[in-house]
Write a protein that holds these residues in place. Structure first.
Motif, mmCIF file in Angstrom:
data_model
loop_
_atom_site.group_PDB
_atom_site.id
_atom_site.type_symbol
_atom_site.label_atom_id
_atom_site.label_comp_id
_atom_site.label_asym_id
_atom_site.label_seq_id
_atom_site.Cartn_x
_atom_site.Cartn_y
_atom_site.Cartn_z
ATOM 1 N N VAL A 281 9.512 -33.052 14.182
ATOM 2 C CA VAL A 281 10.584 -33.113 14.602
ATOM 3 C C VAL A 281 11.659 -32.912 16.203
ATOM 4 O O VAL A 281 12.342 -32.855 16.291
ATOM 5 N N LEU A 282 11.077 -31.577 16.680
ATOM 6 C CA LEU A 282 11.585 -31.044 17.976
ATOM 7 C C LEU A 282 10.330 -31.907 18.764
ATOM 8 O O LEU A 282 11.806 -32.085 20.040
ATOM 9 N N ALA A 283 9.385 -32.230 18.907
ATOM 10 C CA ALA A 283 9.348 -33.479 19.953
ATOM 11 C C ALA A 283 9.697 -34.574 19.645
ATOM 12 O O ALA A 283 10.832 -34.914 20.377
ATOM 13 N N ALA A 284 10.679 -34.925 19.087
ATOM 14 C CA ALA A 284 11.498 -36.537 18.549
ATOM 15 C C ALA A 284 12.762 -36.177 19.363
ATOM 16 O O ALA A 284 13.287 -37.107 20.283
ATOM 17 N N LEU A 285 13.547 -34.824 18.840
ATOM 18 C CA LEU A 285 15.116 -34.129 19.639
ATOM 19 C C LEU A 285 14.419 -34.061 20.855
ATOM 20 O O LEU A 285 15.808 -34.747 21.722
ATOM 21 N N ALA A 286 13.616 -33.722 21.424
ATOM 22 C CA ALA A 286 13.814 -33.583 22.598
ATOM 23 C C ALA A 286 13.490 -34.576 23.188
ATOM 24 O O ALA A 286 14.092 -35.109 24.438
ATOM 25 N N GLY A 287 13.002 -35.781 23.431
ATOM 26 C CA GLY A 287 12.148 -37.119 23.546
ATOM 27 C C GLY A 287 13.668 -38.103 23.376
ATOM 28 O O GLY A 287 14.040 -39.046 24.653
ATOM 29 N N LEU B 30 13.556 -42.060 17.820
ATOM 30 C CA LEU B 30 13.274 -42.631 16.407
ATOM 31 C C LEU B 30 12.524 -42.866 15.539
ATOM 32 O O LEU B 30 12.561 -41.999 14.185
ATOM 33 N N VAL B 31 11.298 -43.721 16.621
ATOM 34 C CA VAL B 31 10.692 -43.562 15.008
ATOM 35 C C VAL B 31 9.151 -42.168 15.094
ATOM 36 O O VAL B 31 8.825 -42.356 13.875
ATOM 37 N N LEU B 32 9.282 -41.652 15.864
ATOM 38 C CA LEU B 32 8.415 -39.941 15.720
ATOM 39 C C LEU B 32 8.973 -39.273 14.745
ATOM 40 O O LEU B 32 8.030 -38.598 13.903
ATOM 41 N N LEU B 33 10.352 -39.252 14.649
ATOM 42 C CA LEU B 33 10.903 -38.350 13.819
ATOM 43 C C LEU B 33 10.897 -38.908 12.450
ATOM 44 O O LEU B 33 10.090 -38.409 11.619
ATOM 45 N N THR B 34 10.473 -40.545 12.064
ATOM 46 C CA THR B 34 10.425 -41.129 10.573
ATOM 47 C C THR B 34 9.185 -40.858 10.730
ATOM 48 O O THR B 34 9.151 -40.124 9.250
ATOM 49 N N PHE C 140 5.792 -40.026 7.273
ATOM 50 C CA PHE C 140 4.148 -40.361 7.588
ATOM 51 C C PHE C 140 2.806 -39.682 7.776
ATOM 52 O O PHE C 140 1.757 -40.594 7.470
ATOM 53 N N VAL C 141 3.287 -38.710 8.299
ATOM 54 C CA VAL C 141 1.917 -38.080 9.183
ATOM 55 C C VAL C 141 1.158 -38.079 8.510
ATOM 56 O O VAL C 141 -0.018 -37.707 9.025
ATOM 57 N N HIS C 142 1.242 -38.005 7.119
ATOM 58 C CA HIS C 142 0.154 -36.539 5.866
ATOM 59 C C HIS C 142 -0.422 -37.631 5.387
ATOM 60 O O HIS C 142 -1.810 -37.300 4.655
ATOM 61 N N ARG C 143 -0.675 -39.056 6.035
ATOM 62 C CA ARG C 143 -0.999 -40.189 5.068
ATOM 63 C C ARG C 143 -2.511 -40.617 5.721
ATOM 64 O O ARG C 143 -2.145 -39.373 6.866
ATOM 65 N N ARG C 144 -3.657 -40.817 5.672
ATOM 66 C CA ARG C 144 -4.760 -41.402 6.122
ATOM 67 C C ARG C 144 -4.526 -42.459 7.961
ATOM 68 O O ARG C 144 -3.462 -43.429 7.846
ATOM 69 N N HIS C 145 -4.887 -42.036 8.278
ATOM 70 C CA HIS C 145 -4.742 -42.345 10.089
ATOM 71 C C HIS C 145 -3.545 -41.936 10.887
ATOM 72 O O HIS C 145 -3.074 -42.444 11.373
ATOM 73 N N GLY C 146 -2.678 -41.284 10.027
ATOM 74 C CA GLY C 146 -1.449 -41.129 10.270
ATOM 75 C C GLY C 146 -1.767 -40.053 12.028
ATOM 76 O O GLY C 146 -0.694 -40.150 12.483
ATOM 77 N N GLY C 147 -1.926 -38.903 11.587
ATOM 78 C CA GLY C 147 -2.122 -38.235 13.257
ATOM 79 C C GLY C 147 -3.097 -39.458 14.552
ATOM 80 O O GLY C 147 -2.163 -39.245 14.763
ATOM 81 N N ILE D 292 2.563 -43.203 19.185
ATOM 82 C CA ILE D 292 3.695 -42.801 19.208
ATOM 83 C C ILE D 292 3.609 -42.363 20.141
ATOM 84 O O ILE D 292 4.624 -42.767 21.259
ATOM 85 N N CYS D 293 3.103 -41.063 20.912
ATOM 86 C CA CYS D 293 3.109 -40.015 22.246
ATOM 87 C C CYS D 293 2.888 -41.330 22.777
ATOM 88 O O CYS D 293 3.960 -40.564 23.775
ATOM 89 N N ALA D 294 2.269 -41.742 23.229
ATOM 90 C CA ALA D 294 1.382 -42.151 24.129
ATOM 91 C C ALA D 294 3.088 -43.257 25.279
ATOM 92 O O ALA D 294 3.066 -43.600 26.308
ATOM 93 N N VAL D 295 3.079 -44.122 24.282
ATOM 94 C CA VAL D 295 4.470 -44.835 24.414
ATOM 95 C C VAL D 295 5.529 -43.965 24.798
ATOM 96 O O VAL D 295 6.228 -44.676 25.524
ATOM 97 N N LEU D 296 5.836 -42.718 24.095
ATOM 98 C CA LEU D 296 6.645 -42.598 24.272
ATOM 99 C C LEU D 296 6.416 -41.941 25.563
ATOM 100 O O LEU D 296 7.772 -41.991 26.680
#
Length: 243
Positions: free
Chosen positions: A14-20, A76-80, A85-92, A98-102
């Protein structure tokens, strides 16, 4: 679900998303202009962000307005994703993408770096963390420090942004040494939060799980793997000559 690991990835994500998001707003406010090159400043004329060098970033988009809009959308995609969804399979892996695109559209350097570390940690959310389970005393010690590491990590990142800018504007603090030290503390406490969170999530193997693992390897209950290999080796067999 691994609670400590999930909390770490969610909070720092969340901190990364807000900074972005802050980077995207600064770029969009510069209007429909072409950047001078690959490297840009998200807030070039803002005294509030002067202590942070105007928030440097990079973008492959040849328009700052479009770059800012894309950065806001990706934030916003990162925040969501980190919240739901990050805990799901392949969430990481999705978080890393997403971070690469950001990074490429103007999300700065700190937010994608923070997101990448969080994404790598998310890949181990469902791990058993056997290294910690094999050392119960060490696991308990590390697990007991996790809330403190997490709290210090969140405070360090908030001190970096917006804390540094608030100190500069309100108290006139303008120290590159202080900014560098805060960045090192922020990343250091982040790594410690992840490490101690893994230890907190680790659970010692129960006797039933140990027996199931032995049976899956074809070993009888109560028999060590070394003893079983020795009993199956040719040297341990005594063969009688045929009469």
């Amino acid at each position: 679900m691994k609670n400590a690991s999930r909390i770490v990835t969610m909070l720092f994500g969340v901190l990364a998303a807000l900074a972005g998001l802050e980077h995207g707003i600064g770029e969009a406010l510069q209007g429909n202009v072409r950047p001078g090159g690959l490297m840009i400043l998200s807030w070039p004329d803002s005294s509030f962000f002067a202590i942070l060098g105007g928030e440097p970033a990079m973008t492959v988009v040849p328009n700052l307005l479009v770059s800012g809009i894309l950065t806001i959308l990706m934030s916003l995609v990162l925040l969501t994703w980190v919240v739901a969804f990050v805990h799901r399979r392949h969430g990481g892996w999705v978080l890393l993408a997403i971070c690469a695109v950001l990074l490429l559209v103007g999300g700065g350097f700190g937010p994608p770096a923070l997101g990448v570390i969080v994404g790598l940690a998310a890949l181990r959310i469902h791990s058993s963390h056997a290294w910690a389970a094999r050392a119960p005393r060490l696991r308990r010690l590390l697990a007991s420090t996790w809330p403190w590491m997490l709290g210090c990590g969140v405070v360090a990142w908030l001190l970096l942004m917006p804390g540094m800018s608030l100190l500069a504007v309100s108290l006139g603090v303008d120290s590159a040494w202080l900014v560098t030290t805060t960045i090192l503390c922020a990343f250091g406490t982040l790594l410690l939060s992840i490490f101690t969170g893994f230890a907190r999530d680790a659970r010692p193997r129960t006797p039933a799980a140990t027996a199931a693992a032995r049976l899956s390897r074809g070993l009888p209950r109560g028999t060590s793997s070394g003893h079983a290999r020795a009993s199956r080796s040719p040297a341990s067999c005594t063969c009688r000559p045929r009469s």
